[in-house]
Write an enzyme that holds these catalytic residues in place. Structure first.
Site, PDB file in Angstrom:
ATOM      1  N   GLU A   1       0.853  -1.196   0.000  1.00 47.09           N
ATOM      2  CA  GLU A   1       0.000   0.000   0.000  1.00 47.09           C
ATOM      3  C   GLU A   1       0.881   1.236   0.000  1.00 47.09           C
ATOM      4  O   GLU A   1       1.826   1.327   0.775  1.00 47.09           O
ATOM      5  CB  GLU A   1      -0.902   0.070   1.245  1.00 47.09           C
ATOM      6  CG  GLU A   1      -2.067  -0.877   1.289  1.00 47.09           C
ATOM      7  CD  GLU A   1      -2.935  -0.643   2.528  1.00 47.09           C
ATOM      8  OE1 GLU A   1      -2.871   0.462   3.107  1.00 47.09           O
ATOM      9  OE2 GLU A   1      -3.658  -1.568   2.919  1.00 47.09           O
TER      10      GLU A   1
ATOM     11  N   GLU B   1     -13.597   5.833  -1.085  1.00 49.89           N
ATOM     12  CA  GLU B   1     -14.526   4.910  -0.425  1.00 49.89           C
ATOM     13  C   GLU B   1     -15.299   5.643   0.664  1.00 49.89           C
ATOM     14  O   GLU B   1     -14.748   5.967   1.719  1.00 49.89           O
ATOM     15  CB  GLU B   1     -13.748   3.725   0.153  1.00 49.89           C
ATOM     16  CG  GLU B   1     -13.008   2.910  -0.897  1.00 49.89           C
ATOM     17  CD  GLU B   1     -12.107   1.863  -0.278  1.00 49.89           C
ATOM     18  OE1 GLU B   1     -12.624   0.869   0.268  1.00 49.89           O
ATOM     19  OE2 GLU B   1     -10.866   2.061  -0.335  1.00 49.89           O
TER      20      GLU B   1
ATOM     21  N   LYS C   1     -15.622   4.392   4.631  1.00 51.80           N
ATOM     22  CA  LYS C   1     -14.477   4.253   5.529  1.00 51.80           C
ATOM     23  C   LYS C   1     -14.625   5.226   6.693  1.00 51.80           C
ATOM     24  O   LYS C   1     -15.144   6.343   6.548  1.00 51.80           O
ATOM     25  CB  LYS C   1     -13.160   4.498   4.792  1.00 51.80           C
ATOM     26  CG  LYS C   1     -12.841   3.443   3.735  1.00 51.80           C
ATOM     27  CD  LYS C   1     -11.386   3.494   3.318  1.00 51.80           C
ATOM     28  CE  LYS C   1     -10.497   2.921   4.402  1.00 51.80           C
ATOM     29  NZ  LYS C   1      -9.096   2.819   3.979  1.00 51.80           N
TER      30      LYS C   1
ATOM     31  N   GLU D   1      -9.137   9.411   4.847  1.00 50.94           N
ATOM     32  CA  GLU D   1      -9.342   7.979   4.672  1.00 50.94           C
ATOM     33  C   GLU D   1     -10.316   7.673   3.535  1.00 50.94           C
ATOM     34  O   GLU D   1     -10.237   6.611   2.911  1.00 50.94           O
ATOM     35  CB  GLU D   1      -9.861   7.353   5.970  1.00 50.94           C
ATOM     36  CG  GLU D   1      -8.829   7.238   7.068  1.00 50.94           C
ATOM     37  CD  GLU D   1      -7.753   6.221   6.753  1.00 50.94           C
ATOM     38  OE1 GLU D   1      -8.068   5.206   6.122  1.00 50.94           O
ATOM     39  OE2 GLU D   1      -6.593   6.452   7.129  1.00 50.94           O
TER      40      GLU D   1
END
Length: 395
Positions: free
Chosen positions: A271, A325, A328, A334
């Site tokens: 990541e 997203e 999250k 985030e």
């Protein structure tokens, strides 16, 4: 003529594998660039649309964080390489129950390969250093049982077993050469590394210059974090110069591995990324910075070179993430690491195409029809060769 050459190439590969059968080790990464396909959202494209998007972007390496069957079905026949995940909530169960691990591999891997190219299983994510001592103690057993399950099902030569670590497992990571594993994770870490050495798995690192910069903006040059021109840092102990933070983070992991006695293990970045939006206190999370980081990262990986400490070990990285997203939790950043918006449009331009409609024109020229026919034949050849190779590796 091209199809004949494809057949010849496939048989040559089979011959190579026959000669080297005793030394086959599962490899889960092709090239240098991959993507994390996170799905904590209720507004992103369907898995089938995602496959179309990934193929248009020519991104072959993909990671998901679970084993959702709708994704596994959508990836069937795509030719994309997929790493699936055993989420943290299953780790203790997998550690305690070898039969449960075997059934999990049967249901989520054995039932799908070779049509779905599942090339890896990530057991847990950022477990060590999390503070959950029971979970940390269970990780080794879960990894061992999942690996033993792949051996029983004759999948160990085509599916690589890993687990990803955050930088919370490290101590003294600056300068890079001083890095070691934290005392509280060493025992569990060394057991894992011993197993990974035996089965040929890499050390997987989640590395975020964004988080490092956000944690210490007064002492870190943002240009250094963004791969932009800068004086960088000089490591007096190793006599190595670093012009970007990601290389330094990776070499810190190599230093810790050397200190622990695992100097030959490869580090892969599972990541890395930069948020395009964030909360009021996350001023560095801007579209401009996210574009700069991800564009420069892509250029960095395209050079197919290593780090200062490991110049001959080609750097490989999965970018986080494919989409923003919206489900999250945590800071605003985030929810904004995506290269794409939920509607499939690019969040910023680093050279990837937007998601296009699946509708196609019914008008084809004779030349286009000929190319389409050739392409279909080629796909049949490649699929047949892949299936033959998979069956051979299982034998």
């Amino acid at each position: 003529m091209k199809i004949c050459r494809s057949f010849g190439g496939c048989f040559f590969l089979l011959l190579v594998f026959f000669v080297q059968k005793g030394n086959v080790t599962a490899k889960a990464f092709t090239g240098t660039y991959g993507i994390n396909y996170g799905r904590l959202a209720n507004n992103i494209p369907s898995p089938k649309q995602v496959v179309r998007l990934l193929k248009a972007a020519k991104i072959k390496n993909v990671r998901i964080y679970d084993s959702d069957h709708s994704v596994l079905d959508a990836f069937s026949g795509s030719g994309l390489d997929l790493v699936i995940g055993v989420n943290n909530g299953l780790v203790k169960d997998m550690s305690d129950n070898a039969d449960r691990a075997l059934n999990w591999v049967k249901e989520n891997v054995h039932a799908y390969v070779p049509n779905t190219h599942i090339v890896g299983i990530a057991v847990g994510n950022e477990v060590l250093g999390s503070g959950d001592l029971d979970l940390e103690s269970a990780l080794y057993g879960a990894v061992r049982n999942i690996y033993n399950a792949t051996r029983k099902l004759q999948l160990d030569r085509v599916v690589q077993i890993t687990t990803a670590h955050s930088q919370l497992v490290f101590s003294n990571s600056y300068p890079p050469s001083s890095c070691v594993f934290k005392e509280e994770v060493v025992q569990n870490m060394k057991r894992l590394l011993d197993l990974f050495t035996q089965i040929g798995s890499p050390f997987c690192l989640n590395a975020y210059p964004f988080l490092a910069y956000m944690g210490n903006p007064d002492h870190i040059d943002i240009n250094y974090a963004l791969f932009k021109p800068t004086d960088g840092i000089y490591d007096e102990k190793s006599k190595l110069h670093y012009d970007n933070m990601l290389d330094a983070q990776i070499d810190a992991a190599y230093a810790a591995l050397e200190d622990a006695g695992f100097s030959k293990m490869e580090v892969i970045v599972t990541e890395t990324g930069w948020a395009s939006h964030g909360d009021e206190k996350e001023g560095a999370a801007t579209p401009a910075n996210a574009r700069t980081y991800n564009y420069n990262l892509r250029k960095r990986l395209s050079k197919r070179k290593g780090t200062p400490r490991r110049p001959k070990s080609m750097l490989k990285a999965y970018v986080f993430a494919l989409f923003n997203e919206n489900l999250k939790t945590g800071a605003g950043s985030e929810r904004n690491f995506g290269l794409y918006k939920p509607d499939g449009k690019i969040a910023y331009d680093i050279g990837f195409p937007a998601l296009k409609s699946s509708s196609t024109s019914s008008r084809f020229s004779i030349k286009e029809l000929g190319l389409q026919s050739w392409h279909s034949s080629y796909i049949l050849v490649v699929t047949a060769c892949s299936s033959a190779l998979y069956l051979f590796l299982r034998s």
